[in-house]
Scaffold this active site. Structure first.
Site, PDB file in Angstrom:
ATOM      1  N   TRP A   6     -16.486  10.811 -13.313  1.00 31.31           N
ATOM      2  CA  TRP A   6     -15.698  10.315 -12.228  1.00 31.31           C
ATOM      3  C   TRP A   6     -15.208  11.811 -11.514  1.00 31.31           C
ATOM      4  O   TRP A   6     -14.771  11.816 -10.331  1.00 31.31           O
ATOM      5  CB  TRP A   6     -14.684   9.561 -12.441  1.00 31.31           C
ATOM      6  CG  TRP A   6     -13.635   9.862 -13.626  1.00 31.31           C
ATOM      7  CD1 TRP A   6     -13.803   9.584 -14.902  1.00 31.31           C
ATOM      8  CD2 TRP A   6     -12.438  10.536 -13.463  1.00 31.31           C
ATOM      9  NE1 TRP A   6     -12.773  10.373 -15.619  1.00 31.31           N
ATOM     10  CE2 TRP A   6     -11.945  10.983 -14.828  1.00 31.31           C
ATOM     11  CE3 TRP A   6     -11.749  11.159 -12.501  1.00 31.31           C
ATOM     12  CZ2 TRP A   6     -10.644  11.653 -15.311  1.00 31.31           C
ATOM     13  CZ3 TRP A   6     -10.609  11.975 -12.585  1.00 31.31           C
ATOM     14  CH2 TRP A   6     -10.051  12.226 -13.923  1.00 31.31           C
ATOM     15  N   ASN A  18     -10.830   2.215   2.749  1.00 33.90           N
ATOM     16  CA  ASN A  18     -10.662   1.986   1.213  1.00 33.90           C
ATOM     17  C   ASN A  18     -11.588   1.022   0.456  1.00 33.90           C
ATOM     18  O   ASN A  18     -11.783   1.533  -0.703  1.00 33.90           O
ATOM     19  CB  ASN A  18      -9.343   1.530   1.148  1.00 33.90           C
ATOM     20  CG  ASN A  18      -8.550   1.130  -0.248  1.00 33.90           C
ATOM     21  OD1 ASN A  18      -8.782   2.190  -0.942  1.00 33.90           O
ATOM     22  ND2 ASN A  18      -8.482  -0.005  -0.451  1.00 33.90           N
ATOM     23  N   TRP A  25       1.901   1.782  -3.409  1.00 36.03           N
ATOM     24  CA  TRP A  25       0.725   2.290  -4.519  1.00 36.03           C
ATOM     25  C   TRP A  25       0.855   3.811  -4.028  1.00 36.03           C
ATOM     26  O   TRP A  25       0.586   4.558  -4.950  1.00 36.03           O
ATOM     27  CB  TRP A  25      -0.733   1.694  -3.812  1.00 36.03           C
ATOM     28  CG  TRP A  25      -1.193   0.905  -4.476  1.00 36.03           C
ATOM     29  CD1 TRP A  25      -1.431  -0.683  -4.016  1.00 36.03           C
ATOM     30  CD2 TRP A  25      -1.478   0.266  -5.905  1.00 36.03           C
ATOM     31  NE1 TRP A  25      -1.585  -1.483  -4.895  1.00 36.03           N
ATOM     32  CE2 TRP A  25      -1.793  -0.871  -6.210  1.00 36.03           C
ATOM     33  CE3 TRP A  25      -1.804   1.426  -7.028  1.00 36.03           C
ATOM     34  CZ2 TRP A  25      -2.484  -1.493  -7.419  1.00 36.03           C
ATOM     35  CZ3 TRP A  25      -2.514   0.944  -8.197  1.00 36.03           C
ATOM     36  CH2 TRP A  25      -2.754  -0.413  -8.162  1.00 36.03           C
ATOM     37  N   GLU A  75       0.939  -1.138  -0.066  1.00 43.81           N
ATOM     38  CA  GLU A  75       0.256   0.047  -0.155  1.00 43.81           C
ATOM     39  C   GLU A  75       0.822   1.158   0.066  1.00 43.81           C
ATOM     40  O   GLU A  75       0.608   2.331  -0.646  1.00 43.81           O
ATOM     41  CB  GLU A  75      -0.876  -0.166   1.184  1.00 43.81           C
ATOM     42  CG  GLU A  75      -2.045  -1.073   1.245  1.00 43.81           C
ATOM     43  CD  GLU A  75      -2.747  -1.087  -0.007  1.00 43.81           C
ATOM     44  OE1 GLU A  75      -3.118  -0.207  -0.688  1.00 43.81           O
ATOM     45  OE2 GLU A  75      -3.160  -2.568  -0.446  1.00 43.81           O
ATOM     46  N   TRP A  94     -20.377  11.187 -20.351  1.00 47.50           N
ATOM     47  CA  TRP A  94     -20.954  10.767 -19.108  1.00 47.50           C
ATOM     48  C   TRP A  94     -22.365  11.389 -19.018  1.00 47.50           C
ATOM     49  O   TRP A  94     -22.576  12.350 -19.466  1.00 47.50           O
ATOM     50  CB  TRP A  94     -20.094  11.136 -18.050  1.00 47.50           C
ATOM     51  CG  TRP A  94     -18.719  10.678 -17.808  1.00 47.50           C
ATOM     52  CD1 TRP A  94     -17.610  11.362 -18.669  1.00 47.50           C
ATOM     53  CD2 TRP A  94     -18.317   9.498 -17.550  1.00 47.50           C
ATOM     54  NE1 TRP A  94     -16.468  10.601 -18.414  1.00 47.50           N
ATOM     55  CE2 TRP A  94     -16.824   9.150 -17.846  1.00 47.50           C
ATOM     56  CE3 TRP A  94     -19.139   8.544 -16.902  1.00 47.50           C
ATOM     57  CZ2 TRP A  94     -15.849   8.115 -17.558  1.00 47.50           C
ATOM     58  CZ3 TRP A  94     -18.237   7.222 -16.474  1.00 47.50           C
ATOM     59  CH2 TRP A  94     -16.856   7.158 -16.741  1.00 47.50           C
ATOM     60  N   TRP A 127      -9.638   7.147  -8.193  1.00 50.44           N
ATOM     61  CA  TRP A 127     -11.002   7.624  -8.923  1.00 50.44           C
ATOM     62  C   TRP A 127     -10.683   6.970 -10.410  1.00 50.44           C
ATOM     63  O   TRP A 127     -11.696   6.215 -11.162  1.00 50.44           O
ATOM     64  CB  TRP A 127     -11.432   8.977  -8.991  1.00 50.44           C
ATOM     65  CG  TRP A 127     -12.299   9.368  -7.964  1.00 50.44           C
ATOM     66  CD1 TRP A 127     -11.975   9.877  -6.654  1.00 50.44           C
ATOM     67  CD2 TRP A 127     -13.564   9.343  -7.531  1.00 50.44           C
ATOM     68  NE1 TRP A 127     -13.163   9.835  -5.679  1.00 50.44           N
ATOM     69  CE2 TRP A 127     -13.980   9.640  -6.474  1.00 50.44           C
ATOM     70  CE3 TRP A 127     -14.464   8.665  -8.685  1.00 50.44           C
ATOM     71  CZ2 TRP A 127     -15.406   9.424  -6.184  1.00 50.44           C
ATOM     72  CZ3 TRP A 127     -15.862   8.434  -8.233  1.00 50.44           C
ATOM     73  CH2 TRP A 127     -16.199   8.847  -7.232  1.00 50.44           C
TER      74      TRP A 127
HETATM   75  C1  LIG Z   1     -11.505   6.445  -5.000  1.00 48.33           C
HETATM   76  C2  LIG Z   1     -10.361   6.634  -4.285  1.00 48.33           C
HETATM   77  C3  LIG Z   1      -9.928   7.712  -3.459  1.00 48.33           C
HETATM   78  C4  LIG Z   1      -8.930   7.853  -2.494  1.00 48.33           C
HETATM   79  N1  LIG Z   1      -8.554   8.977  -2.168  1.00 48.33           N
HETATM   80  C5  LIG Z   1      -7.632   9.060  -1.393  1.00 48.33           C
HETATM   81  C6  LIG Z   1      -6.939  10.273  -0.806  1.00 48.33           C
HETATM   82  O1  LIG Z   1      -7.335  11.481  -0.969  1.00 48.33           O
HETATM   83  N2  LIG Z   1      -5.878  10.119  -0.004  1.00 48.33           N
HETATM   84  C7  LIG Z   1      -5.460   8.996   0.699  1.00 48.33           C
HETATM   85  O2  LIG Z   1      -4.286   9.343   1.248  1.00 48.33           O
HETATM   86  N3  LIG Z   1      -5.678   7.981  -0.002  1.00 48.33           N
HETATM   87  C8  LIG Z   1      -6.887   7.948  -0.942  1.00 48.33           C
HETATM   88  N4  LIG Z   1      -7.151   6.648  -1.451  1.00 48.33           N
HETATM   89  C9  LIG Z   1      -6.359   5.505  -1.114  1.00 48.33           C
HETATM   90  C10 LIG Z   1      -6.863   4.729   0.201  1.00 48.33           C
HETATM   91  O3  LIG Z   1      -8.203   4.556   0.325  1.00 48.33           O
HETATM   92  C11 LIG Z   1      -6.377   5.417   1.624  1.00 48.33           C
HETATM   93  O4  LIG Z   1      -5.224   5.780   1.268  1.00 48.33           O
HETATM   94  C12 LIG Z   1      -6.754   4.660   2.777  1.00 48.33           C
HETATM   95  O5  LIG Z   1      -8.096   4.308   2.754  1.00 48.33           O
HETATM   96  C13 LIG Z   1      -6.119   5.005   4.145  1.00 48.33           C
HETATM   97  O6  LIG Z   1      -6.609   4.401   5.104  1.00 48.33           O
HETATM   98  P1  LIG Z   1      -5.409   3.888   6.280  1.00 48.33           P
HETATM   99  O7  LIG Z   1      -4.283   5.195   6.194  1.00 48.33           O
HETATM  100  O8  LIG Z   1      -5.933   3.172   7.285  1.00 48.33           O
HETATM  101  O9  LIG Z   1      -4.409   3.110   5.194  1.00 48.33           O
HETATM  102  P2  LIG Z   1      -3.788   1.602   5.124  1.00 48.33           P
HETATM  103  O10 LIG Z   1      -4.411   0.607   4.592  1.00 48.33           O
HETATM  104  O11 LIG Z   1      -3.077   1.392   6.592  1.00 48.33           O
HETATM  105  O12 LIG Z   1      -2.206   1.847   4.383  1.00 48.33           O
HETATM  106  C14 LIG Z   1      -1.148   2.805   4.652  1.00 48.33           C
HETATM  107  C15 LIG Z   1      -1.086   4.148   3.778  1.00 48.33           C
HETATM  108  O13 LIG Z   1      -0.686   3.529   2.258  1.00 48.33           O
HETATM  109  C16 LIG Z   1      -1.389   4.514   1.618  1.00 48.33           C
HETATM  110  N5  LIG Z   1      -2.529   3.906   0.766  1.00 48.33           N
HETATM  111  C17 LIG Z   1      -3.332   2.903   0.929  1.00 48.33           C
HETATM  112  N6  LIG Z   1      -3.778   2.443  -0.014  1.00 48.33           N
HETATM  113  C18 LIG Z   1      -3.602   3.241  -0.886  1.00 48.33           C
HETATM  114  C19 LIG Z   1      -4.079   3.501  -2.415  1.00 48.33           C
HETATM  115  N7  LIG Z   1      -4.976   2.666  -2.945  1.00 48.33           N
HETATM  116  N8  LIG Z   1      -3.569   4.417  -2.944  1.00 48.33           N
HETATM  117  C20 LIG Z   1      -2.795   5.206  -2.493  1.00 48.33           C
HETATM  118  N9  LIG Z   1      -2.239   5.135  -1.282  1.00 48.33           N
HETATM  119  C21 LIG Z   1      -2.562   4.157  -0.606  1.00 48.33           C
HETATM  120  C22 LIG Z   1      -2.017   5.724   2.381  1.00 48.33           C
HETATM  121  O14 LIG Z   1      -1.079   6.658   2.591  1.00 48.33           O
HETATM  122  C23 LIG Z   1      -2.150   4.750   3.821  1.00 48.33           C
HETATM  123  O15 LIG Z   1      -2.208   5.662   4.768  1.00 48.33           O
HETATM  124  C24 LIG Z   1      -8.319   6.720  -2.353  1.00 48.33           C
HETATM  125  C25 LIG Z   1      -8.814   5.458  -2.899  1.00 48.33           C
HETATM  126  C26 LIG Z   1      -9.940   5.409  -3.754  1.00 48.33           C
HETATM  127  C27 LIG Z   1     -10.272   4.251  -4.130  1.00 48.33           C
END
Ligand SMILES: Cc1cc2nc3c(=O)[nH]c(=O)nc-3n(C[C@H](O)[C@H](O)[C@H](O)COP(=O)(O)OP(=O)(O)OC[C@H]3O[C@@H](n4cnc5c(N)ncnc54)[C@H](O)[C@@H]3O)c2cc1C
Length: 464
Positions: free
Chosen positions: A369, A351, A287, A284, A316, A392
């Site tokens: 979107w 997420n 990512w 993650e 759209w 997105w």
């Molecule tokens: C439509 C959509 C919009 C999103 N918008 C954002 C946003 O504006 N800001 C944001 O930080 N994340 C975003 N995410 C990614 C992800 O949903 C969140 O980072 C995550 O839910 C944060 O929870 P956590 O800190 O407990 O994550 P954990 O699961 O603990 O992951 C650790 C860290 O990894 C990074 N991470 C995790 N998943 C992703 C991912 N898919 N993409 C990029 N980084 C990731 C984040 O920095 C997160 O804090 C988005 C995902 C989707 C599908």
């Protein structure tokens, strides 16, 4: 006082593992600067909750800097265009010879930094950008042909293969410096300028680096082992909850990687089956890096264009009433509505639900979107251009390595799979009993039928 080094803080509000701060500290007495860009942030749709969190983190940074004897000067550049003049004025009043900062990768931020670099060159100041917002700098992970990666798995393999010990060795804060004396020239305006930001009183997200470190510690000691199973269950707090802190830079991704590696017997990836939770969590973080690298390499995505330009031909639907029902969590699909209400209420969404709600908007409702991307930015406390745009475009099948257009989540099956006992749904949609909505008079019937919406979406994408 001569040869002061300015360090310009943006989304890197910490003193530990901050390359810009450490470099500045090597070249002279340091003065820290932060510019409030309220008009620009409004144009970027930054959420009020995020601005409040920013204020909390700025106050925390001020305290962290005070222990190092570094003053924090808050300046005002309402729009990014005003940043060069605002910085030069501060630099001149402190007799600064250099400005260091950590890079930001969306287009407007890059343009601002180029303008600041030009203004510094004209004024005879050194301007240096570092890469404290990522573990590996954009541009340094490329295919054999030298191109940026557009697919995650090979990016991750190359990214991992390129890491060096520096990448899991966060830098300590600089040493406490000698007293730098009072602010020359006009008195600090910090209090007046901080009043431009809303106050932060959100107990769910205490501001600052200590809280970020605490969350990292709790996650690694208690949740990481089960992360692979728990991370998809929205009723469980199975993820780190670090996203607001990582996106504002209260903690660095390198600190997170280093701590995860430490717990993982000094390894970054594991033999299959050994510690899959940590391996998945490190993925993650990758990512996060991937989307930042994509943002830097493909500036067109910062202009509202789709990553895959051909998908900008998609027509759209325009349906403001349907969009409003999605925003309010009144689609008639309990899991979608629970996710949207979690966002509206707390400024954060799990997420799994970000994917479910984003796909519902773009595939079931066939709404652009970009409307959803903007709504998320307007409401998320962790709103981050690269991750949000990436998420997105993944969901709408217009982005890098996105989900194929024919893979459309069924929101009811998703609920059965990831919220089997409807715990999450009951919490956020209390007017219904789990997935059984028939008896509720205040809850709407599904606004589209899943099977019909799926057929419509397949035809829409095929046609275009
Ligand atoms: C439509 C959509 C919009 C999103 N918008 C954002 C946003 O504006 N800001 C944001 O930080 N994340 C975003 N995410 C990614 C992800 O949903 C969140 O980072 C995550 O839910 C944060 O929870 P956590 O800190 O407990 O994550 P954990 O699961 O603990 O992951 C650790 C860290 O990894 C990074 N991470 C995790 N998943 C992703 C991912 N898919 N993409 C990029 N980084 C990731 C984040 O920095 C997160 O804090 C988005 C995902 C989707 C599908």
């Amino acid at each position: 006082m001569h040869n002061t080094a300015l360090v310009w803080f943006r989304n890197d509000l910490r003193v530990t593992d901050n390359p810009a701060l450490n470099t500045a500290a090597e070249s002279g007495p340091v003065v820290a600067v932060f510019l409030i860009s309220d008009e620009q942030w409004a144009q970027h749709h930054v959420a009020t909750r995020r601005l409040a969190f920013l204020k909390g983190c700025l106050l925390d940074l001020e305290n962290q800097l005070e222990t190092l004897n570094i003053p924090l000067v808050i300046g005002h550049a309402a729009s990014f265009a005003q940043a060069p003049a605002a910085l030069l004025e501060i630099a001149s009043s402190w007799h600064a010879a250099s400005i260091d900062c950590n890079a930001e990768y969306p287009l407007n931020e890059q343009r601002r930094d180029r303008q600041v670099a030009n203004a510094c060159a004209t004024a005879g100041l050194r301007f240096n950008r570092h890469h404290g917002g990522v573990i590996v700098p954009p541009g340094s992970v490329s295919t054999a042909a030298g191109a940026p990666y557009t697919v995650f798995s090979p990016f991750k393999r190359r990214w991992l293969s390129q890491l060096t010990p520096d990448d899991w060795s966060p830098e300590p804060p600089p040493k406490r410096q000698a007293n730098i004396g009072d602010a020359p020239g006009p008195q600090l305006n910090n209090e007046r300028l901080l009043a431009l930001l809303p106050d932060h009183n959100d107990d769910n997200w205490p501001a600052g680096s200590k809280e970020a470190e605490r969350r990292l510690e709790i996650f690694l000691s208690r949740k990481a082992a089960g992360y692979q199973q728990q991370r998809d269950i929205p009723s469980q707090a199975g993820t780190s909850g670090l996203s607001p802190y990582l996106s504002i830079g209260a903690i660095s991704a390198r600190t997170c990687l280093a701590a995860a590696r430490e717990l993982n017997d000094q390894r970054l990836n594991v033999k299959p089956g050994a510690r899959p939770g940590l391996d998945t969590w490190i993925s993650e973080l990758v990512w996060r890096e991937f989307y930042r690298h994509v943002t830097a390499a493909f500036p067109h995505i910062s202009t509202g264009a789709a990553f895959r330009r051909e998908t900008d031909q998609l027509e759209w639907r325009k349906d403001p009433a349907a969009f409003e029902r999605w925003c309010q969590g009144m689609t008639g699909y309990p899991l979608v509505d629970a996710g949207m209400r979690q966002l509206n209420e707390t400024g954060w969404m799990h997420n799994r639900l970000r994917m479910v709600t984003a796909m519902f908007l773009s595939k079931h409702l066939l709404l652009d979107w970009r409307l959803g991307e903007r709504y998320f930015m307007e409401n998320l406390i962790d709103g981050d251009f690269a991750a949000n745009n990436g998420g997105w475009q993944w969901s709408a099948s217009t982005g890098t390595d996105s989900v194929p257009y024919f893979r459309i989540f069924n929101p009811t099956s998703q609920a059965k799979k990831f919220d089997a006992h409807s715990e999450f749904i009951r919490r956020w949609v209390p007017e219904i009993d789990g997935l059984t909505a028939e008896s509720a008079t205040t809850y709407p019937a599904p606004m589209v039928d899943h099977a019909l919406a799926r057929q419509r979406a397949l035809a829409f994408f095929k046609r275009s």
